[in-house]
Design a protein around this motif. Sequence first.
Motif, mmCIF file in Angstrom:
data_model
loop_
_atom_site.group_PDB
_atom_site.id
_atom_site.type_symbol
_atom_site.label_atom_id
_atom_site.label_comp_id
_atom_site.label_asym_id
_atom_site.label_seq_id
_atom_site.Cartn_x
_atom_site.Cartn_y
_atom_site.Cartn_z
ATOM 1 N N GLU A 1 0.815 -1.207 0.000
ATOM 2 C CA GLU A 1 0.000 0.000 0.000
ATOM 3 C C GLU A 1 0.853 1.263 0.000
ATOM 4 O O GLU A 1 0.343 2.352 0.123
ATOM 5 C CB GLU A 1 -0.945 0.002 1.218
ATOM 6 C CG GLU A 1 -1.760 -1.269 1.402
ATOM 7 C CD GLU A 1 -2.579 -1.645 0.182
ATOM 8 O OE1 GLU A 1 -2.758 -0.781 -0.702
ATOM 9 O OE2 GLU A 1 -3.025 -2.804 0.105
ATOM 10 N N GLU B 1 -2.736 -1.637 14.126
ATOM 11 C CA GLU B 1 -3.610 -0.630 14.735
ATOM 12 C C GLU B 1 -3.960 0.450 13.724
ATOM 13 O O GLU B 1 -5.116 0.865 13.609
ATOM 14 C CB GLU B 1 -2.924 0.012 15.945
ATOM 15 C CG GLU B 1 -2.758 -0.906 17.147
ATOM 16 C CD GLU B 1 -4.041 -1.078 17.950
ATOM 17 O OE1 GLU B 1 -4.989 -0.297 17.742
ATOM 18 O OE2 GLU B 1 -4.094 -2.004 18.779
ATOM 19 N N LEU C 1 -3.981 0.296 10.456
ATOM 20 C CA LEU C 1 -4.817 -0.184 9.355
ATOM 21 C C LEU C 1 -6.117 -0.828 9.846
ATOM 22 O O LEU C 1 -6.957 -1.222 9.040
ATOM 23 C CB LEU C 1 -4.034 -1.190 8.505
ATOM 24 C CG LEU C 1 -2.776 -0.628 7.836
ATOM 25 C CD1 LEU C 1 -2.022 -1.723 7.100
ATOM 26 C CD2 LEU C 1 -3.132 0.495 6.879
ATOM 27 N N ASP D 1 -6.746 -7.072 12.679
ATOM 28 C CA ASP D 1 -6.449 -7.905 13.835
ATOM 29 C C ASP D 1 -5.270 -8.826 13.498
ATOM 30 O O ASP D 1 -5.359 -9.614 12.562
ATOM 31 C CB ASP D 1 -7.694 -8.739 14.177
ATOM 32 C CG ASP D 1 -7.551 -9.424 15.531
ATOM 33 O OD1 ASP D 1 -6.397 -9.665 15.958
ATOM 34 O OD2 ASP D 1 -8.587 -9.718 16.147
ATOM 35 N N GLU E 1 -11.858 -10.863 2.077
ATOM 36 C CA GLU E 1 -10.520 -10.295 2.044
ATOM 37 C C GLU E 1 -10.379 -9.347 3.214
ATOM 38 O O GLU E 1 -11.356 -8.769 3.681
ATOM 39 C CB GLU E 1 -10.343 -9.507 0.740
ATOM 40 C CG GLU E 1 -9.171 -9.951 -0.077
ATOM 41 C CD GLU E 1 -8.956 -9.011 -1.245
ATOM 42 O OE1 GLU E 1 -7.820 -8.619 -1.433
ATOM 43 O OE2 GLU E 1 -9.927 -8.690 -1.947
ATOM 44 N N LEU F 1 -10.009 -6.105 4.648
ATOM 45 C CA LEU F 1 -10.156 -4.744 4.163
ATOM 46 C C LEU F 1 -9.881 -3.766 5.294
ATOM 47 O O LEU F 1 -10.481 -3.861 6.345
ATOM 48 C CB LEU F 1 -11.580 -4.513 3.644
ATOM 49 C CG LEU F 1 -12.038 -5.441 2.529
ATOM 50 C CD1 LEU F 1 -13.503 -5.215 2.214
ATOM 51 C CD2 LEU F 1 -11.198 -5.241 1.296
ATOM 52 N N PRO F 2 -8.983 -2.845 5.079
ATOM 53 C CA PRO F 2 -8.730 -1.861 6.120
ATOM 54 C C PRO F 2 -9.983 -1.020 6.388
ATOM 55 O O PRO F 2 -10.787 -0.815 5.495
ATOM 56 C CB PRO F 2 -7.628 -0.989 5.529
ATOM 57 C CG PRO F 2 -7.037 -1.785 4.442
ATOM 58 C CD PRO F 2 -8.133 -2.642 3.910
ATOM 59 N N ARG F 3 -10.089 -0.543 7.584
ATOM 60 C CA ARG F 3 -11.266 0.250 7.942
ATOM 61 C C ARG F 3 -11.100 1.688 7.446
ATOM 62 O O ARG F 3 -10.019 2.150 7.181
ATOM 63 C CB ARG F 3 -11.482 0.237 9.442
ATOM 64 C CG ARG F 3 -11.846 -1.144 9.956
ATOM 65 C CD ARG F 3 -12.309 -1.083 11.366
ATOM 66 N NE ARG F 3 -11.247 -0.658 12.258
ATOM 67 C CZ ARG F 3 -11.370 0.274 13.171
ATOM 68 N NH1 ARG F 3 -12.500 0.914 13.281
ATOM 69 N NH2 ARG F 3 -10.380 0.570 13.966
ATOM 70 N N ILE F 4 -12.212 2.386 7.388
ATOM 71 C CA ILE F 4 -12.192 3.754 6.879
ATOM 72 C C ILE F 4 -11.580 4.708 7.899
ATOM 73 O O ILE F 4 -10.732 5.515 7.576
ATOM 74 C CB ILE F 4 -13.607 4.211 6.526
ATOM 75 C CG1 ILE F 4 -14.058 3.508 5.256
ATOM 76 C CG2 ILE F 4 -13.641 5.711 6.325
ATOM 77 C CD1 ILE F 4 -15.409 3.952 4.790
ATOM 78 N N CYS F 5 -12.033 4.634 9.141
ATOM 79 C CA CYS F 5 -11.538 5.618 10.106
ATOM 80 C C CYS F 5 -11.540 5.030 11.507
ATOM 81 O O CYS F 5 -12.011 3.943 11.702
ATOM 82 C CB CYS F 5 -12.392 6.885 10.082
ATOM 83 S SG CYS F 5 -14.115 6.602 10.423
ATOM 84 N N PHE G 1 -12.340 3.733 -0.233
ATOM 85 C CA PHE G 1 -11.830 3.119 0.988
ATOM 86 C C PHE G 1 -12.253 1.648 0.974
ATOM 87 O O PHE G 1 -13.301 1.297 0.431
ATOM 88 C CB PHE G 1 -12.412 3.796 2.232
ATOM 89 C CG PHE G 1 -11.976 5.226 2.418
ATOM 90 C CD1 PHE G 1 -10.629 5.560 2.392
ATOM 91 C CD2 PHE G 1 -12.897 6.231 2.642
ATOM 92 C CE1 PHE G 1 -10.218 6.876 2.583
ATOM 93 C CE2 PHE G 1 -12.495 7.545 2.830
ATOM 94 C CZ PHE G 1 -11.151 7.876 2.801
ATOM 95 N N ASP H 1 -13.551 -0.531 3.060
ATOM 96 C CA ASP H 1 -14.806 -1.021 3.623
ATOM 97 C C ASP H 1 -15.983 -0.948 2.658
ATOM 98 O O ASP H 1 -16.890 -1.766 2.721
ATOM 99 C CB ASP H 1 -15.174 -0.208 4.873
ATOM 100 C CG ASP H 1 -14.694 -0.893 6.135
ATOM 101 O OD1 ASP H 1 -13.885 -1.834 6.010
ATOM 102 O OD2 ASP H 1 -15.126 -0.499 7.229
ATOM 103 N N GLU I 1 -17.101 -1.687 11.306
ATOM 104 C CA GLU I 1 -17.611 -0.774 12.322
ATOM 105 C C GLU I 1 -19.109 -0.936 12.532
ATOM 106 O O GLU I 1 -19.694 -0.307 13.411
ATOM 107 C CB GLU I 1 -17.315 0.675 11.925
ATOM 108 C CG GLU I 1 -15.843 0.974 11.956
ATOM 109 C CD GLU I 1 -15.536 2.423 11.627
ATOM 110 O OE1 GLU I 1 -16.464 3.241 11.630
ATOM 111 O OE2 GLU I 1 -14.362 2.708 11.388
#
Lengths: 355, 360
Positions: free
Chosen positions: A204, A277, A279, A282, A349, A351-355, B89, B91, B349
């Motif tokens: 990335e 943390e 990205l 877990d 897959e 997927l990283p979280r948005i925020c 993004f 998600d 989330e």
Amino acid sequence: MSEKQSMLEKFSCPLPQTNYDTIQMAHGSGGKLSNDLLEKIFLPCFSNEKLNKNRLEDQAVIEHKTGRLSFSTDTFTVQPIFFPGGNIGELAVNGTVNDVCMNGAIPQFLSVGFIIEEGLPIKDLHDIVVSMRQAADDAGVTVVTGDTKVVNKGSCDQLFINTSGIGWIADDVNISAKNIKAGDRIIVSGTIADHGMAVMTSREGLSFENRILSDTAALNDLVKVMLSFNPAIHAMRDPTRGGVATTLNELAVMSGTGMRIYENRIPVKNDVRGACEILGIDPLHVANEGKLLAIVSANEADQIVQAMNRHDLGKEARIIGEVVKNHPEHLVMENIYGVERIIDMLVGEQLPRIC
Amino acid sequence: MKYLDEFRDPNIVKKIVKDIKDTVTQPWVIMEICGGQTHSIIKNGIHQMLPEEITLVHGPGCPVCVTPLEMIDQAIAIAKTDGVIFTSFGDMLRVPGSHSDLLKAKSEGADVRMVYSPLEALKLAREHPDREVVFFAVGFETTAPGNAMAVYQAEKEGLTNFSELVSHVLVPPAMKALLDDPQNRVQAYLAAGHVCAVMGWEEYEPIVQTYNVPIVPTGFEPMDLMEGIRLAVGQLENGRADLENQYSRVVKRQGNTEAKKIINEVYQVCDRKWRGIGTIPLSGWRLNDEYQMYDAAKKFNVGSIETMESDVCISGIILQGLKKPPECPAFGKECTPEHPLGATMVSSEGACAAYYKYHR
């Protein structure tokens, strides 16, 4: 590292003779250019008695001992093909060696199949093949047969490698998820999530101050150490894609038992934890390429860990949990507050979280 | 690890729990607004450590969950257009639209790429002048400054092959809408710490006064959340309703003035449809009139796509805090993270996904 460099020097890249510095479709045609690739890269790099003897044959001949064989195959498509701590070639050797030896087998022979996208720099292919030889030597296995295909631009992503491996299983060794029973201890051989985060952070384009290195390594020597405790080793797995969580869930389902682990016992390097943390990932779901999980009988667990700690690849080995009768087929983790939660397999897959 | 472990210290968390137990005398319902807070609460088992008088309900603060179905359908339609690189993004890629999702569109040949920042999308636009690069600008006030900056820079550089499909939402109007609902049970809010880091808390003060409801801007670590709950319970027990800032290491009253400046330069407030809730007046941002040429919905003429929500999924009721995920008949049965019926099961989330993952 210095050994790897000396290998590179030994097989210096034969660019001037080929006229091409990138792979052409003709390199897969079976004609002159194919032969060039074979003579200048594959045969000298993988050179060994079996391969040299059988070089013009379509197959390798292996003398068969009596008893059981362990046989496994895996295909590698990692992107980027060079990542911090390794490359796709080393991964392809170590990955199959590890799959072969997780039932206690002693890996012996590998086959290697390359699918190359036209346009791949020949120097990259050469560097990868050299590091495969190095990895094979380190693991004590030989590459005895192989194949190369070249595909049109866009038909694969630079380079895919398939490896298959064969190993011998000693008669008194019987390692299988079926042996798992309540009371057994769960051992992890070292820090988790190194490989996945090494690849993810380089893919990335995130620049971390400390570069995370892949843990790619062949585990057969560590397994050999552990086998001296046979038959206390009930089951072993290398937690690759899907990570420790997915592997323990699979073992729980296969054995019909529950798995219980403790958050404060799971070793994660600080930089790996930091990247996870940031990205939102877990570490329990992140791939490892040089770690194993072992399910062992409780009364020998401590001695097994001590023996693993004396091996380079098991310095951080520890007991992270136990097999229980409760919650069969589920993995449960007790967190640092003493609260329990279910840890599921990785879904889809990562997927990283948005925020 | 610095900045993490000190905010997760089990001894401190347990001390705060004891404080809450000593203070509470009657049942209270507190809503955490942000999906990131919900995730942390469920992951760390915060709700299981609390005295039974305290009920946490999970708010609508997950941008993935509240993005309306038709926006997903519009995104898929744009992504399938020839020559488009559609960026988003991570998600959002798995959120089901009416018939498909962005990952499926990708598998069918659309050029869909995951980015970590809208500025990466901008970089793609620079590198591919022959392609149209579209960024899916979703999120609350937290993602808005970056999303606004991408458009601002595109304009400064004269990049005409970049545009945004904008579905920005705002927290305060949703908080008011929840309090106005006759079925409302929420008695105090933990406001979303990172939203307040951008916007500050001035805009929350009128809500505190009008509705007489405590609002506590709160962080995301276990200690932050427990402390936020302690402050809210303290106010409720004393009959007070104040704006009390738990997340003082990050949040200032005026917020981040530079970030607010760039948002105001590029976006303007508009009515916005929320998935599962419906249209809330003045609850979103759209590109303002000067930046209309960066509006992907106009550029690709997909603004007319409208879609009906599924009638099985109760994600709307869950987003309003009226029901918990296990109360949904489809939860864990027809609806799982592998086959989500609603967005609350898709996003990490989302309340349903958090319950499924940690708390079955």
